[in-house]
Design a protein around this motif. Structure first.
Motif, PDB file in Angstrom:
ATOM      1  N   LEU A   6     -35.154 -84.421   5.291  1.00 52.54           N
ATOM      2  CA  LEU A   6     -36.057 -83.507   4.590  1.00 52.54           C
ATOM      3  C   LEU A   6     -35.523 -82.080   4.649  1.00 52.54           C
ATOM      4  O   LEU A   6     -35.596 -81.337   3.667  1.00 52.54           O
ATOM      5  N   GLN A   7     -34.971 -81.694   5.789  1.00 49.10           N
ATOM      6  CA  GLN A   7     -34.392 -80.361   5.923  1.00 49.10           C
ATOM      7  C   GLN A   7     -33.276 -80.144   4.896  1.00 49.10           C
ATOM      8  O   GLN A   7     -33.213 -79.097   4.242  1.00 49.10           O
ATOM      9  N   GLY A   8     -32.405 -81.147   4.732  1.00 46.43           N
ATOM     10  CA  GLY A   8     -31.323 -81.034   3.765  1.00 46.43           C
ATOM     11  C   GLY A   8     -31.802 -80.958   2.331  1.00 46.43           C
ATOM     12  O   GLY A   8     -31.124 -80.376   1.471  1.00 46.43           O
ATOM     13  N   LEU A   9     -32.979 -81.513   2.050  1.00 47.66           N
ATOM     14  CA  LEU A   9     -33.512 -81.479   0.689  1.00 47.66           C
ATOM     15  C   LEU A   9     -34.260 -80.181   0.387  1.00 47.66           C
ATOM     16  O   LEU A   9     -34.305 -79.732  -0.763  1.00 47.66           O
ATOM     17  N   VAL A  10     -34.854 -79.572   1.414  1.00 46.59           N
ATOM     18  CA  VAL A  10     -35.644 -78.357   1.203  1.00 46.59           C
ATOM     19  C   VAL A  10     -34.759 -77.117   1.182  1.00 46.59           C
ATOM     20  O   VAL A  10     -35.078 -76.134   0.489  1.00 46.59           O
ATOM     21  N   LYS A  11     -33.635 -77.139   1.891  1.00 45.11           N
ATOM     22  CA  LYS A  11     -32.759 -75.965   1.920  1.00 45.11           C
ATOM     23  C   LYS A  11     -32.338 -75.521   0.521  1.00 45.11           C
ATOM     24  O   LYS A  11     -32.381 -74.314   0.211  1.00 45.11           O
ATOM     25  N   PRO A  12     -31.923 -76.433  -0.378  1.00 43.93           N
ATOM     26  CA  PRO A  12     -31.569 -75.982  -1.730  1.00 43.93           C
ATOM     27  C   PRO A  12     -32.734 -75.333  -2.471  1.00 43.93           C
ATOM     28  O   PRO A  12     -32.530 -74.438  -3.298  1.00 43.93           O
ATOM     29  N   LEU A  14     -35.035 -73.442  -1.073  1.00 41.03           N
ATOM     30  CA  LEU A  14     -35.096 -72.069  -0.567  1.00 41.03           C
ATOM     31  C   LEU A  14     -33.969 -71.226  -1.171  1.00 41.03           C
ATOM     32  O   LEU A  14     -34.194 -70.077  -1.565  1.00 41.03           O
ATOM     33  N   HIS A  15     -32.767 -71.793  -1.266  1.00 44.35           N
ATOM     34  CA  HIS A  15     -31.654 -71.046  -1.852  1.00 44.35           C
ATOM     35  C   HIS A  15     -31.943 -70.679  -3.306  1.00 44.35           C
ATOM     36  O   HIS A  15     -31.617 -69.567  -3.753  1.00 44.35           O
ATOM     37  N   ALA A  16     -32.551 -71.608  -4.058  1.00 42.51           N
ATOM     38  CA  ALA A  16     -32.881 -71.325  -5.456  1.00 42.51           C
ATOM     39  C   ALA A  16     -33.895 -70.187  -5.558  1.00 42.51           C
ATOM     40  O   ALA A  16     -33.804 -69.325  -6.444  1.00 42.51           O
ATOM     41  N   VAL A  17     -34.866 -70.177  -4.649  1.00 48.07           N
ATOM     42  CA  VAL A  17     -35.851 -69.098  -4.651  1.00 48.07           C
ATOM     43  C   VAL A  17     -35.186 -67.767  -4.310  1.00 48.07           C
ATOM     44  O   VAL A  17     -35.443 -66.737  -4.944  1.00 48.07           O
ATOM     45  N   LEU A  18     -34.296 -67.769  -3.295  1.00 50.62           N
ATOM     46  CA  LEU A  18     -33.637 -66.531  -2.882  1.00 50.62           C
ATOM     47  C   LEU A  18     -32.769 -65.967  -4.001  1.00 50.62           C
ATOM     48  O   LEU A  18     -32.642 -64.743  -4.139  1.00 50.62           O
ATOM     49  N   LYS A  19     -32.160 -66.840  -4.805  1.00 56.90           N
ATOM     50  CA  LYS A  19     -31.338 -66.350  -5.912  1.00 56.90           C
ATOM     51  C   LYS A  19     -32.172 -65.580  -6.936  1.00 56.90           C
ATOM     52  O   LYS A  19     -31.641 -64.758  -7.679  1.00 56.90           O
ATOM     53  N   LYS A  20     -33.467 -65.833  -6.936  1.00 51.77           N
ATOM     54  CA  LYS A  20     -34.325 -65.157  -7.918  1.00 51.77           C
ATOM     55  C   LYS A  20     -35.034 -63.948  -7.338  1.00 51.77           C
ATOM     56  O   LYS A  20     -35.313 -62.988  -8.061  1.00 51.77           O
ATOM     57  N   VAL A  21     -35.354 -63.972  -6.042  1.00 52.50           N
ATOM     58  CA  VAL A  21     -36.204 -62.910  -5.490  1.00 52.50           C
ATOM     59  C   VAL A  21     -35.559 -62.147  -4.340  1.00 52.50           C
ATOM     60  O   VAL A  21     -36.228 -61.335  -3.695  1.00 52.50           O
ATOM     61  N   HIS A  22     -34.282 -62.394  -4.052  1.00 51.01           N
ATOM     62  CA  HIS A  22     -33.665 -61.735  -2.900  1.00 51.01           C
ATOM     63  C   HIS A  22     -33.797 -60.220  -3.038  1.00 51.01           C
ATOM     64  O   HIS A  22     -33.554 -59.652  -4.114  1.00 51.01           O
ATOM     65  N   PRO A  23     -34.180 -59.533  -1.963  1.00 49.63           N
ATOM     66  CA  PRO A  23     -34.377 -58.068  -2.049  1.00 49.63           C
ATOM     67  C   PRO A  23     -33.149 -57.313  -2.547  1.00 49.63           C
ATOM     68  O   PRO A  23     -33.284 -56.260  -3.187  1.00 49.63           O
ATOM     69  N   ASP A  24     -31.945 -57.822  -2.259  1.00 49.48           N
ATOM     70  CA  ASP A  24     -30.737 -57.107  -2.679  1.00 49.48           C
ATOM     71  C   ASP A  24     -30.602 -57.029  -4.195  1.00 49.48           C
ATOM     72  O   ASP A  24     -29.828 -56.211  -4.709  1.00 49.48           O
ATOM     73  N   GLY A 112     -40.312 -70.680 -11.464  1.00 53.18           N
ATOM     74  CA  GLY A 112     -39.382 -71.132 -12.489  1.00 53.18           C
ATOM     75  C   GLY A 112     -38.064 -71.623 -11.941  1.00 53.18           C
ATOM     76  O   GLY A 112     -37.050 -71.599 -12.640  1.00 53.18           O
ATOM     77  N   THR A 113     -38.051 -72.082 -10.679  1.00 47.39           N
ATOM     78  CA  THR A 113     -36.818 -72.595 -10.072  1.00 47.39           C
ATOM     79  C   THR A 113     -36.992 -74.047  -9.648  1.00 47.39           C
ATOM     80  O   THR A 113     -36.353 -74.501  -8.703  1.00 47.39           O
ATOM     81  N   ALA A 114     -37.899 -74.772 -10.324  1.00 54.48           N
ATOM     82  CA  ALA A 114     -38.203 -76.145  -9.930  1.00 54.48           C
ATOM     83  C   ALA A 114     -36.952 -77.021 -10.037  1.00 54.48           C
ATOM     84  O   ALA A 114     -36.170 -76.892 -10.982  1.00 54.48           O
ATOM     85  N   PRO A 115     -36.726 -77.922  -9.083  1.00 53.68           N
ATOM     86  CA  PRO A 115     -35.584 -78.826  -9.156  1.00 53.68           C
ATOM     87  C   PRO A 115     -35.817 -79.892 -10.218  1.00 53.68           C
ATOM     88  O   PRO A 115     -36.922 -80.023 -10.761  1.00 53.68           O
ATOM     89  N   GLY A 116     -34.804 -80.661 -10.470  1.00 53.58           N
ATOM     90  CA  GLY A 116     -34.944 -81.739 -11.431  1.00 53.58           C
ATOM     91  C   GLY A 116     -35.862 -82.827 -10.925  1.00 53.58           C
ATOM     92  O   GLY A 116     -36.227 -82.876  -9.746  1.00 53.58           O
ATOM     93  N   ALA A 117     -36.242 -83.720 -11.815  1.00 53.98           N
ATOM     94  CA  ALA A 117     -37.171 -84.798 -11.448  1.00 53.98           C
ATOM     95  C   ALA A 117     -36.588 -85.679 -10.349  1.00 53.98           C
ATOM     96  O   ALA A 117     -37.319 -86.130  -9.454  1.00 53.98           O
ATOM     97  N   ASP A 118     -35.286 -85.916 -10.393  1.00 46.79           N
ATOM     98  CA  ASP A 118     -34.663 -86.764  -9.371  1.00 46.79           C
ATOM     99  C   ASP A 118     -34.750 -86.118  -7.993  1.00 46.79           C
ATOM    100  O   ASP A 118     -35.042 -86.796  -6.998  1.00 46.79           O
TER     101      ASP A 118
END
Length: 290
Positions: A6-12, A14-24, A112-118
């Motif tokens: 589950l950890q390996g599936l949730v990390k991506p 979080l990364h997708a969210v950070l690419k959109k909202v990262h403070p930098d 707007g960063t939802a993963p694919g259905a798979d």
């Protein structure tokens, strides 16, 4: 449920969210950068049960209100996306991990960063049975109803104006009723009883903890010098900091007791504040004609 999978599936996610909202990404918008910095920190804390399963999560798995992310919309215009994680506390860590993973999927959809259905199906498969039971009957709405009912009961009890128990007077009355003097060293100290009609709970204290906190405080009453302030109402807070607003007390006229009260710290608090609390209570009673 396999927490490592589950950890390996949730990390991506979080990364997708950070690419959109990262403070930098918002260096030219200081307010948006600060808001996203705070929201990202809270999000990482909320995901600790999933991303760092072996880490203690005390006070970090509570939602504490909605997260507000600043994102770029059409034409580079900034807009706010609010998302609230559930305050429901599952009994087991596996249920909490499943809950957080599902909420992370919902957050990705909101941003707007939802993963694919798979990918979403794989996460549901990893969650397995732990998340299928869902929250018990004790959900956020039930907690709010109980908190409101308890607040009404406390207000009604306090309006009755019942005199607070005087432990010393009760002990002296009992001694006057006996027909013989107690033998030296055989007398037992009277255990004071908490006047629960004068006990109030702050909003941040979970209703399911009311009974346990009251019992804990009652067991410490002699150490808390209850006889010196038993006529005053008590406000139970989660921590000392919860009783302050801009350096001033949020509860004038109340003796503030943290849920994990330390007797030595509380006695120092009494020495420094008891006279002021009494003055505030007298002023309050005068204003309300009591």
């Amino acid at each position: 449920m396999d927490p490592v999978r589950l950890q390996g599936l949730v990390k991506p996610l979080l990364h997708a969210v950070l690419k959109k909202v990262h403070p930098d990404y918002f260096t030219h918008h200081p307010a948006a950068k600060a808001a996203n910095h705070s929201a990202v920190q809270r999000l990482q804390g909320l995901l600790t049960p999933v991303l760092a399963p072996g880490t203690p999560t005390r006070n970090r798995d509570s939602a504490g209100g909605p997260l507000e992310f600043i994102v770029r919309g059409d034409g580079e215009a900034l807009q706010t996306v609010a998302f609230e994680f559930s305050d429901w506390r599952p009994r087991g860590r596996a249920e909490l991990q499943a809950q957080r993973a599902r909420e992370m999927l919902a957050l990705c959809s909101a941003l707007g960063t939802a993963p694919g259905a798979d990918a979403a199906k794989e996460i549901e498969d990893a969650i397995g049975q732990a998340a299928q039971s869902g929250p018990p009957a004790w959900d956020g709405a039930a907690a709010a109803r109980l908190r409101a009912a308890r607040a009404r009961e406390a207000v009604q009890n306090y309006k009755r104006g019942q005199p607070a128990a005087d432990p010393r007077a009760a002990l002296m009355a009992a001694m006057r009723r006996v027909a013989w003097p107690p033998a030296p060293g055989s007398a037992k100290a009277a255990r004071p009883r908490l006047d629960r009609s004068k006990v109030f709970f702050a909003a941040e204290v979970a209703p399911e903890r009311y009974t346990g906190i009251a019992a804990h405080i009652e067991g410490l009453l002699p150490e808390l010098e209850y006889g010196s302030w038993c006529a005053l109402p008590m406000m139970v807070v989660d921590r000392w900091q919860d009783a302050l607003r801009r350096g001033a007390t949020r509860y004038p006229g109340f003796v503030v007791v943290p849920s994990d009260v330390d007797a030595n710290a509380f006695r120092r608090y009494l020495r420094e504040n008891l006279d002021e609390i009494r003055r505030e209570r007298c002023a309050r009673n005068t204003r309300h004609g009591r």
